[in-house]
Design an enzyme around this catalytic site. Structure first.
Site, PDB file in Angstrom:
ATOM      1  N   PHE B 121       3.808 -14.244   8.489  1.00  0.00           N
ATOM      2  CA  PHE B 121       4.251 -12.784   8.095  1.00  0.00           C
ATOM      3  C   PHE B 121       3.569 -11.683   8.962  1.00  0.00           C
ATOM      4  O   PHE B 121       2.576 -11.923   9.463  1.00  0.00           O
ATOM      5  CB  PHE B 121       4.109 -12.698   6.484  1.00  0.00           C
ATOM      6  CG  PHE B 121       5.087 -12.515   5.626  1.00  0.00           C
ATOM      7  CD1 PHE B 121       6.176 -13.483   5.845  1.00  0.00           C
ATOM      8  CD2 PHE B 121       5.672 -11.562   4.938  1.00  0.00           C
ATOM      9  CE1 PHE B 121       7.382 -13.459   4.976  1.00  0.00           C
ATOM     10  CE2 PHE B 121       6.945 -11.543   3.984  1.00  0.00           C
ATOM     11  CZ  PHE B 121       7.623 -12.472   4.306  1.00  0.00           C
ATOM     12  N   GLN B 243       7.022   2.757   1.450  1.00  0.00           N
ATOM     13  CA  GLN B 243       7.142   1.729   2.628  1.00  0.00           C
ATOM     14  C   GLN B 243       8.663   1.515   2.793  1.00  0.00           C
ATOM     15  O   GLN B 243       9.383   1.485   1.958  1.00  0.00           O
ATOM     16  CB  GLN B 243       6.627   0.329   2.135  1.00  0.00           C
ATOM     17  CG  GLN B 243       6.883  -0.855   3.308  1.00  0.00           C
ATOM     18  CD  GLN B 243       6.187  -1.978   3.024  1.00  0.00           C
ATOM     19  OE1 GLN B 243       6.518  -2.785   2.164  1.00  0.00           O
ATOM     20  NE2 GLN B 243       4.753  -2.255   3.767  1.00  0.00           N
ATOM     21  N   HIS B 245      11.092  -0.753   4.592  1.00  0.00           N
ATOM     22  CA  HIS B 245      11.094  -2.093   5.219  1.00  0.00           C
ATOM     23  C   HIS B 245      12.072  -2.020   6.582  1.00  0.00           C
ATOM     24  O   HIS B 245      13.001  -1.539   6.359  1.00  0.00           O
ATOM     25  CB  HIS B 245      11.815  -3.086   4.244  1.00  0.00           C
ATOM     26  CG  HIS B 245      11.723  -4.525   4.382  1.00  0.00           C
ATOM     27  ND1 HIS B 245      12.337  -5.170   5.606  1.00  0.00           N
ATOM     28  CD2 HIS B 245      10.802  -5.261   3.846  1.00  0.00           C
ATOM     29  CE1 HIS B 245      11.602  -6.524   5.560  1.00  0.00           C
ATOM     30  NE2 HIS B 245      10.969  -6.358   4.481  1.00  0.00           N
ATOM     31  N   LEU B 255      17.993  -6.357   1.368  1.00  0.00           N
ATOM     32  CA  LEU B 255      16.690  -6.657   2.149  1.00  0.00           C
ATOM     33  C   LEU B 255      16.917  -8.095   2.977  1.00  0.00           C
ATOM     34  O   LEU B 255      17.475  -9.026   2.399  1.00  0.00           O
ATOM     35  CB  LEU B 255      15.545  -7.061   0.942  1.00  0.00           C
ATOM     36  CG  LEU B 255      14.377  -7.659   1.591  1.00  0.00           C
ATOM     37  CD1 LEU B 255      13.534  -6.720   2.389  1.00  0.00           C
ATOM     38  CD2 LEU B 255      13.396  -8.210   0.526  1.00  0.00           C
ATOM     39  N   GLU B 258      11.238 -10.310   5.839  1.00  0.00           N
ATOM     40  CA  GLU B 258      10.296 -10.309   7.033  1.00  0.00           C
ATOM     41  C   GLU B 258      10.162 -11.772   7.495  1.00  0.00           C
ATOM     42  O   GLU B 258       9.902 -12.046   8.535  1.00  0.00           O
ATOM     43  CB  GLU B 258       8.931  -9.565   6.564  1.00  0.00           C
ATOM     44  CG  GLU B 258       7.979  -9.678   7.942  1.00  0.00           C
ATOM     45  CD  GLU B 258       6.723  -8.587   7.500  1.00  0.00           C
ATOM     46  OE1 GLU B 258       7.029  -7.585   6.871  1.00  0.00           O
ATOM     47  OE2 GLU B 258       5.613  -9.060   7.531  1.00  0.00           O
ATOM     48  N   ARG B 289       4.883  -3.411   8.577  1.00  0.00           N
ATOM     49  CA  ARG B 289       6.002  -2.934   8.508  1.00  0.00           C
ATOM     50  C   ARG B 289       5.996  -1.223   8.963  1.00  0.00           C
ATOM     51  O   ARG B 289       7.147  -1.035   9.334  1.00  0.00           O
ATOM     52  CB  ARG B 289       6.115  -3.108   7.064  1.00  0.00           C
ATOM     53  CG  ARG B 289       6.530  -4.417   6.664  1.00  0.00           C
ATOM     54  CD  ARG B 289       6.813  -4.466   5.302  1.00  0.00           C
ATOM     55  NE  ARG B 289       7.163  -6.058   5.093  1.00  0.00           N
ATOM     56  CZ  ARG B 289       7.440  -6.457   3.585  1.00  0.00           C
ATOM     57  NH1 ARG B 289       7.365  -5.758   2.553  1.00  0.00           N
ATOM     58  NH2 ARG B 289       7.615  -7.777   3.374  1.00  0.00           N
ATOM     59  N   HIS B 356      11.788   0.769   0.423  1.00  0.00           N
ATOM     60  CA  HIS B 356      11.525  -0.665   0.023  1.00  0.00           C
ATOM     61  C   HIS B 356      10.391  -0.764  -1.235  1.00  0.00           C
ATOM     62  O   HIS B 356      10.497  -1.445  -2.100  1.00  0.00           O
ATOM     63  CB  HIS B 356      11.207  -1.622   1.033  1.00  0.00           C
ATOM     64  CG  HIS B 356      10.736  -3.071   0.531  1.00  0.00           C
ATOM     65  ND1 HIS B 356      11.738  -3.714   0.062  1.00  0.00           N
ATOM     66  CD2 HIS B 356       9.765  -3.842   0.677  1.00  0.00           C
ATOM     67  CE1 HIS B 356      11.499  -5.065  -0.169  1.00  0.00           C
ATOM     68  NE2 HIS B 356      10.254  -5.130   0.324  1.00  0.00           N
ATOM     69  N   ARG B 401       1.660  -1.512   2.778  1.00  0.00           N
ATOM     70  CA  ARG B 401       1.538  -3.020   2.060  1.00  0.00           C
ATOM     71  C   ARG B 401       1.944  -3.938   3.073  1.00  0.00           C
ATOM     72  O   ARG B 401       3.084  -3.953   3.686  1.00  0.00           O
ATOM     73  CB  ARG B 401       2.516  -3.195   0.887  1.00  0.00           C
ATOM     74  CG  ARG B 401       2.409  -4.360   0.431  1.00  0.00           C
ATOM     75  CD  ARG B 401       3.152  -4.646  -1.004  1.00  0.00           C
ATOM     76  NE  ARG B 401       4.638  -4.359  -0.995  1.00  0.00           N
ATOM     77  CZ  ARG B 401       5.549  -5.486  -0.372  1.00  0.00           C
ATOM     78  NH1 ARG B 401       4.883  -6.643  -0.149  1.00  0.00           N
ATOM     79  NH2 ARG B 401       6.676  -5.389  -0.503  1.00  0.00           N
TER      80      ARG B 401
END
Lengths: 115, 590, 234
Positions: B121, B243, B245, B255, B258, B289, B356, B401
């Protein structure tokens, strides 16, 4: 677990198996009779009654008769639990089915074995 | 008033998502009389939408993996305003929390050795000195959130937790000493209003992505917990940190994990170029991100966007092959076909940065106790109030995050809050009862709404609020435009106070709930706007065109928004982890 | 487009009724049924339905659309609208609370009945319980259930006996735990299912398979349970 005193096997698997096995017997019996009629299109009364005097045929017929009764019982019991919601009425219906089924079996035995 | 029914519990958890259910489970198992109040049936909570996984150093993909590396990544990802004691706690306790989930039945994907499958990730390394891409995100295909939420609900069924399903918490009840002693809640089905009294009230209400027009968040993510806390006068921390995304499906906002890039997918612009190679030469598409989202917006602004309006980029997955896509990303293939009309096996998915996650929230200790500041700026625990999950700001995410850390946050701090409350109750807690007038205060909002005879249309003001936030407080921010946005928000605030509830019926009145949610959206939006305007630097997800650099001299701090004075103060970031040395701030590059 | 929507407010209406509303659908975009409900609610805030994730994973908005159960949020108009008309009703077979909102307690009760949680009587190891990829694969097509109730409310057997027949959704979950190599309660679970109603009321109608928005196959899972019951008893 849903307890049920009126079902034939009092157990789902047992009922389910009875219905499948009896269906196989009934199918075999029907096919046999159909096959017999097709193979000998001009069957006389004598031939027909000879067939049914044969012990093997009598056993086979009795098996089919009992299968029919069991099959019908499981099926009608299921239908009654699906559609008849008042307990008293459902019990009456099941009792009636039981008596009819028993009567047919008793009468059928009498016919098959010529008692 | 005196007709109000009162329910009594030792602890109540508001929110039936991952954090709430983990807390409720902990409390129930330890014998605390607990109820979980949730506005939707628990498995409909937004945790269900999490896809990629839960990041944790369980040493499956790499037997030498170390939670300290995970800690380092998280600190760096937070752009150094994540509290290091909390991050240390999360990363070190994490494996235990993940194994518990497995024991609860979560159907993780598996490796050949039978261990939990881990995928790469964004922002994952093998420590400060080794930027090699790590694979640390434990996954159940691309449905980890769904699997986790259901496993937790199942665990709670096994444990016998009391749920008040489809109950909506309206406002906190505070006693004369300022302690939280429960909430006013509505049973949605019957419309009955009830005072739910508790010694401990846990806010696990999740995020508030619906303050933006374009969001990956569920329609229920309206910041109810944050709204309630702000209305009760408690501060919000780092509220400017939202955040975006990188990969929300263009047009729909849903969504795309990731994990797609973790499995080897990458982003391309209209020229077919893998542009992340330019912005993050080492981590490329798996940079933080915030970095990826900004790079995408820059590509679009510079005219290299895709489509007739050149307003999105593409996520390429087809080179991974049908088999991998079906094994590892089956949910994404489904979503893409439904919402983008694109089969990822054959064509790239159109994506755009989409709101997000709320990094900010109710500031708490590691044990979930809500914090405010006294007159001297010292931390002070709020009696009776706890928070965990996205609604809380512990803070483990700081300014940005990392993917997969939110699910870990939920289970680790949901559990921690449960443990803390258990301890507090054992030591003996007693609050003064709320007076009639205290309860009246908590009921006032509902009373106003129920007696409204005319006023603004809800749908209209809500749409305007979302538009304003999208326009003035998006990926890139600027002082002047934020001030303009704030002015618009002030006007909107007046209109929202005057929203009219046409339908006053009791049974399952969703219009009433939506009107109550709108207040919460506004509270969160306003806190975001004021805090964003105040933080005069660029850090993590907060990127300003007028202050493009990080300013550690002035802003290596949490922002604290105090709703009563509409003032932003600062709070020190923790640099004192217990078992390792602190990671000092460095230039953040991927 | 003409939308015919089921309305019932227990405080106002003696009986439910169908309300016909004409609605302008923006051109060039294939809206989902949920979008249409939003448009309706903007016009008339009293229109009531459940919704949450709006992407087909939370299972809130199971509805009956032009006669077929499905999730409003992932059902495009192009798929359901016939002759420019859309009929929206609540999921059949469950008591209606208001408009499109049904009381799902019966459905949840059946889910709870199958003990939908992992049971393992050995002490857990310090790490996860190991499971081979092959064993894990057995859970695919089972664990993805979102409890939307589209299947169970499309099942005639469930309509007739919602209190006794576990229903396709619950049985899918029952098999999910029977099939899990980490679960040790196989015998207890099977014993609980071995009556004439819980499993055997399934008559293989397969409505569940045809409506499942996640493409799952409860009938197949029920077949597996029957085989396991057979193996156990013969």
């Amino acid at each position: 677990m849903v307890a049920s005193v009126t079902s034939l096997g009092r157990n789902g698997l047992y009922d389910w198996l009875i219905q499948r096995v009896s269906a196989v017997v009934l199918a075999a019996y029907s096919l046999f009779l159909l096959g017999y009629l097709v193979c000998s299109p001009e069957t006389t009364y004598e031939q027909w009654s000879a067939l049914f005097e044969n012990t093997l045929m009598r056993i086979f017929s009795l098996l089919a008769l009992i299968s029919l009764a069991a099959h019908a019982w499981v099926g009608l019991w299921t239908i009654s639990t699906d559609y008849i919601k008042p307990t008293g009425l459902r019990f009456l219906f099941q009792a009636a089915c039981g008596i009819v089924m028993f009567a047919y079996v008793a009468w059928g035995i009498q016919v098959i074995w010529g008692l | 008033m005196s007709t109000l029914r009162t329910l009594n519990y030792d602890a109540i958890v508001i929110g039936g998502g991952g954090a709430g259910m983990r807390a409720a489970l902990q409390l129930t198992e330890s014998g605390v009389k607990t109820a979980c109040i949730t506005k939707v049936f628990p498995t409909r909570s937004h945790t269900v939408s999490a896809q990629g996984g839960i990041t944790c150093a369980i040493a499956s993909a790499d037997p030498n993996d170390d939670w300290r590396w995970h800690m380092y990544d998280t600190v760096k990802g937070s752009d150094y305003i994540g509290d290091q004691d909390a991050i240390e706690y999360m990363c070190s306790v994490g494996p235990q929390a993940v194994f518990e989930l497995d024991h609860m039945g979560l159907p993780f994907s598996r490796t050949e050795e039978g261990r939990i499958y881990q995928r790469p990730f964004g922002g994952q390394s093998k420590g400060p000195d080794n930027p090699t891409q790590a694979a640390r995100t434990c996954a159940a295909a691309d449905r980890t959130g769904h699997a986790l939420l259901h496993a937790l609900y199942q665990g709670n069924l096994k444990g016998g937790t009391t749920f008040l399903n489809e109950w909506y918490a309206v406002d906190l009840v505070k006693n004369q000493k300022g302690a939280v002693v429960g909430v006013i809640a509505i049973c949605i089905e019957t419309g009955e209003t009830v005072y739910v009294k508790a010694k401990a009230t846990v806010m696990a209400t999740g995020g508030a992505g619906r303050i933006y027009q374009s969001t990956t968040n569920a329609l229920i993510n309206t910041g109810d917990g944050m709204g309630m806390a702000l209305r009760a006068g408690f501060p919000g921390q780092d509220m400017e940190m939202w955040q975006f995304h990188p990969t929300g499906i263009y047009g729909a906002g849903t969504l795309v994990t990731e994990g797609c890039r973790g499995e080897g997918g990458y982003l391309i612009n209209s020229e077919g170029e893998r542009f992340m190679e330019r912005y993050a030469p080492n981590a490329k598409d798996l940079a933080g991100r915030d970095v990826v989202a900004r790079s995408m917006v820059l590509e679009i602004l510079e005219g290299r966007g895709c489509g007739p309006n050149k307003d999105h980029v593409l996520l390429k997955l087809d080179h991974l092959g049908e088999e991998t896509l079906n094994l590892r990303l089956p949910g994404i293939c489904e979503l893409s076909k439904t919402f983008a009309h694109v089969d990822p096996v054959k064509a790239p998915i159109p994506v755009v940065p989409t709101c997000h996650y709320m990094m900010g929230g109710i500031p708490t200790t590691i044990g979930g106790e809500a914090i405010t500041q006294d007159a001297n700026g010292q931390d002070q625990v709020v009696d009776g109030l706890y928070a965990c999950g996205e609604a809380a700001c512990v803070s483990v995410h700081g300014a940005n995050r990392l993917g997969g850390n939110s699910l870990l946050d939920l289970v680790v701090f949901g559990r921690a809050a449960g443990l803390q409350i258990e301890k507090a109750l054992q030591e003996g807690v007693s609050h003064d009862d709320a007076s009639e007038s205290d309860i009246e205060v908590a009921l006032s909002r509902l009373d106003r709404l129920n007696s409204s005879t005319s006023g603004e249309s809800m749908a209209e003001v809500k749409a305007e609020l979302q538009k304003t936030m999208q326009l003035y407080f998006g990926v890139f921010r600027e002082g002047e435009s934020m001030q303009k946005g704030l002015k618009l928000l002030d006007e909107l605030g007046e209109r929202i106070k005057n929203v009219h509830l046409e339908d006053k019926s009791q049974a399952f009145n969703t219009a009433r709930i939506e009107a109550l949610e709108l207040d919460n959206l506004f509270e969160v939006a306003y806190a975001t706007a004021v805090s964003a305007e105040e933080r005069k630097e660029s850090r993590g997800a907060h990127a300003r065109n007028d202050f493009t650099e990080r300013d550690d001299d002035n802003w290596l701090k949490h922002s604290m928004y105090f709703p009563t004075e509409k003032r932003v103060g600062k709070r020190d970031v923790n640099f004192s982890p217990k078992t390792v040395e602190a990671f000092p701030p460095k230039v953040r590059s991927y | 487009m003409l939308v015919s929507i089921y309305r019932y407010n227990p405080e106002k209406d003696q009986t439910p009724y169908m309300q016909d509303i004409n609605i302008d659908i923006p051109e060039g975009k294939d809206l989902m049924v949920l979008d249409v409900l939003h448009l309706l609610k903007e016009q008339d805030p009293s229109v009531t339905y459940r919704r949450s994730c709006r992407e087909g994973v939370c299972g809130s908005d199971g509805l009956n659309m032009n006669g077929k159960n499905g999730l409003a949020c992932i059902t495009p108009l192009s798929e359901v609208v016939k002759r420019n008309k859309l009929v929206i009703r609540p999921l059949p077979g469950l008591p209606v609370i208001r408009d499109l909102v049904v009381d799902m307690s019966m459905f949840y009760k059946q889910y709870e009945k199958i003990k939908p949680f992992l049971i393992n009587d050995t002490p857990p190891p310090a790490i996860e319980r190991l499971q081979s990829p092959e064993d894990r694969e057995k859970l695919d097509g089972l664990y993805e259930c979102i409890l939307c109730a589209c299947c169970s409310t499309a099942c005639p057997s469930f309509w007739w006996n919602p209190d006794k027949f576990v229903g396709p959704s619950g049985l899918l979950q029952a098999y999910r735990f029977l099939a899990d190599s980490r679960d040790t309660a196989t015998n207890e679970r099977l014993a609980e299912l071995d009556d004439p109603f819980s499993v055997f009321r399934c008559r293989g109608i397969m409505n569940c398979v045809s409506v499942c928005p996640k493409g799952l196959n409860p009938t197949k899972a029920i077949g597996h349970i029957r085989s396991m019951l057979m193996q156990r008893s013969t």
